[in-house]
Design a protein around this motif. Sequence first.
Motif, PDB file in Angstrom:
ATOM      1  N   THR A  63      31.462  -2.526 -90.612  1.00  0.00           N
ATOM      2  CA  THR A  63      32.019  -3.492 -90.235  1.00  0.00           C
ATOM      3  C   THR A  63      32.040  -4.774 -90.488  1.00  0.00           C
ATOM      4  OG1 THR A  63      31.074  -3.146 -87.751  1.00  0.00           O
ATOM      5  CG2 THR A  63      32.108  -1.641 -87.690  1.00  0.00           C
ATOM      6  N   PRO A  64      33.659  -4.810 -89.816  1.00  0.00           N
ATOM      7  CA  PRO A  64      33.247  -6.530 -90.086  1.00  0.00           C
ATOM      8  C   PRO A  64      32.213  -7.867 -88.873  1.00  0.00           C
ATOM      9  CG  PRO A  64      35.557  -6.334 -88.892  1.00  0.00           C
ATOM     10  CD  PRO A  64      34.579  -5.150 -89.111  1.00  0.00           C
ATOM     11  N   GLU A  65      32.230  -7.062 -87.900  1.00  0.00           N
ATOM     12  CA  GLU A  65      30.622  -7.220 -86.432  1.00  0.00           C
ATOM     13  C   GLU A  65      29.039  -6.745 -87.474  1.00  0.00           C
ATOM     14  OE1 GLU A  65      33.846  -6.695 -84.991  1.00  0.00           O
ATOM     15  OE2 GLU A  65      32.788  -4.867 -85.829  1.00  0.00           O
ATOM     16  N   ALA A  66      29.331  -6.106 -88.726  1.00  0.00           N
ATOM     17  CA  ALA A  66      27.424  -5.986 -89.205  1.00  0.00           C
ATOM     18  C   ALA A  66      27.747  -7.144 -90.173  1.00  0.00           C
ATOM     19  CB  ALA A  66      27.525  -5.295 -89.881  1.00  0.00           C
ATOM     20  N   LYS A  67      28.491  -7.628 -90.749  1.00  0.00           N
ATOM     21  CA  LYS A  67      28.678  -8.843 -91.727  1.00  0.00           C
ATOM     22  C   LYS A  67      28.916 -10.303 -91.331  1.00  0.00           C
ATOM     23  CE  LYS A  67      30.099 -10.515 -96.076  1.00  0.00           C
ATOM     24  NZ  LYS A  67      30.098 -10.110 -97.075  1.00  0.00           N
ATOM     25  N   GLU A  68      29.657 -10.476 -89.680  1.00  0.00           N
ATOM     26  CA  GLU A  68      28.873 -11.554 -89.277  1.00  0.00           C
ATOM     27  C   GLU A  68      27.423 -11.498 -88.706  1.00  0.00           C
ATOM     28  OE1 GLU A  68      30.402 -13.754 -85.506  1.00  0.00           O
ATOM     29  OE2 GLU A  68      31.200 -11.635 -85.748  1.00  0.00           O
ATOM     30  N   VAL A  69      26.782  -9.856 -88.509  1.00  0.00           N
ATOM     31  CA  VAL A  69      25.019 -10.196 -87.900  1.00  0.00           C
ATOM     32  C   VAL A  69      24.387 -11.290 -89.094  1.00  0.00           C
ATOM     33  CG1 VAL A  69      23.104  -8.677 -87.632  1.00  0.00           C
ATOM     34  CG2 VAL A  69      25.359  -8.461 -86.196  1.00  0.00           C
ATOM     35  N   TYR A  70      24.654 -10.527 -90.107  1.00  0.00           N
ATOM     36  CA  TYR A  70      24.407 -11.078 -91.531  1.00  0.00           C
ATOM     37  C   TYR A  70      24.285 -12.662 -91.530  1.00  0.00           C
ATOM     38  CZ  TYR A  70      23.771 -12.736 -96.244  1.00  0.00           C
ATOM     39  OH  TYR A  70      23.364 -12.820 -97.729  1.00  0.00           O
ATOM     40  N   GLU A  71      25.916 -12.464 -92.046  1.00  0.00           N
ATOM     41  CA  GLU A  71      26.262 -14.051 -91.705  1.00  0.00           C
ATOM     42  C   GLU A  71      25.637 -15.309 -91.018  1.00  0.00           C
ATOM     43  OE1 GLU A  71      27.404 -15.723 -94.134  1.00  0.00           O
ATOM     44  OE2 GLU A  71      28.445 -13.949 -95.565  1.00  0.00           O
ATOM     45  N   ILE A  72      25.606 -14.824 -90.250  1.00  0.00           N
ATOM     46  CA  ILE A  72      25.014 -16.193 -88.623  1.00  0.00           C
ATOM     47  C   ILE A  72      23.772 -15.958 -88.924  1.00  0.00           C
ATOM     48  CG2 ILE A  72      24.354 -16.032 -86.631  1.00  0.00           C
ATOM     49  CD1 ILE A  72      26.718 -14.605 -85.522  1.00  0.00           C
TER      50      ILE A  72
ATOM     51  N   VAL B 180      20.945  -7.135 -93.146  1.00  0.00           N
ATOM     52  CA  VAL B 180      21.005  -7.941 -94.499  1.00  0.00           C
ATOM     53  C   VAL B 180      20.197  -7.216 -95.246  1.00  0.00           C
ATOM     54  CG1 VAL B 180      18.361  -9.292 -95.074  1.00  0.00           C
ATOM     55  CG2 VAL B 180      18.969  -9.778 -92.526  1.00  0.00           C
ATOM     56  N   VAL B 181      19.933  -5.872 -95.808  1.00  0.00           N
ATOM     57  CA  VAL B 181      19.986  -5.290 -96.681  1.00  0.00           C
ATOM     58  C   VAL B 181      20.827  -4.941 -97.434  1.00  0.00           C
ATOM     59  CG1 VAL B 181      18.957  -3.424 -97.776  1.00  0.00           C
ATOM     60  CG2 VAL B 181      17.424  -3.742 -96.513  1.00  0.00           C
ATOM     61  N   LYS B 182      21.506  -4.265 -96.367  1.00  0.00           N
ATOM     62  CA  LYS B 182      23.324  -4.072 -96.881  1.00  0.00           C
ATOM     63  C   LYS B 182      23.836  -5.096 -97.421  1.00  0.00           C
ATOM     64  CE  LYS B 182      27.512  -1.430 -95.379  1.00  0.00           C
ATOM     65  NZ  LYS B 182      27.525  -0.895 -96.611  1.00  0.00           N
ATOM     66  N   TYR B 183      23.669  -5.992 -97.025  1.00  0.00           N
ATOM     67  CA  TYR B 183      24.779  -7.706 -97.733  1.00  0.00           C
ATOM     68  C   TYR B 183      24.317  -8.872 -98.698  1.00  0.00           C
ATOM     69  CZ  TYR B 183      28.469  -5.398 -94.541  1.00  0.00           C
ATOM     70  OH  TYR B 183      28.883  -4.686 -93.873  1.00  0.00           O
ATOM     71  N   ALA B 184      22.369  -9.304 -97.516  1.00  0.00           N
ATOM     72  CA  ALA B 184      21.999 -10.301 -98.477  1.00  0.00           C
ATOM     73  C   ALA B 184      22.607  -9.938-100.159  1.00  0.00           C
ATOM     74  CB  ALA B 184      20.912  -9.660 -98.327  1.00  0.00           C
ATOM     75  N   LYS B 185      23.231 -10.975-100.873  1.00  0.00           N
ATOM     76  CA  LYS B 185      23.481 -10.743-102.590  1.00  0.00           C
ATOM     77  C   LYS B 185      22.798 -12.047-103.125  1.00  0.00           C
ATOM     78  CE  LYS B 185      25.265  -6.704-102.620  1.00  0.00           C
ATOM     79  NZ  LYS B 185      24.802  -5.807-101.209  1.00  0.00           N
TER      80      LYS B 185
END
Length: 140
Positions: free
Chosen positions: A75-84, A134-139
């Motif tokens: 979800t966009p919310e999951a990506k937002e958690v990473y970005e925050i 973090v593991v999913k989105y950190a690149k």
Amino acid sequence: MTEAEKFEGLKKERLNENERLYGEEIREKYGEEMVERSNEKFMNLNQEDYQKMQELEDRLFARLNQLAETRDLETPEAKEVYEIHKQWLSYTWPSYSAEAHKGLAQIYIADERFANYYNNRAGKEVVSLLHDVVVKYAKD
């Protein structure tokens, strides 16, 4: 004591507490130079940036609590958690790397002090969710 002196004292107190709780582990994981550069960056925060950092942390917990309802990492919310979380780290990290971010997320779940901080503040188990995001989105 002036407001500026109180603020400097607050930052020193937070840094000393962090050192007491995590100093050995973070130096082992990231090295003396990185920790010292991070501490210096934190000590150079002005009140406005410090406040923004605190507000980001509040947003992080609000979003983690929302995400905990579905635990859907797509979800966009999951990506937002990473970005925050990444943005929050930028207030103290001299430079960002996805590898270091993932390493920190691993420490969060491996060390009960970190896990307890996140889970207790959220009022539910969220540290594994933060780790997975973090593991999913950190690149790099």
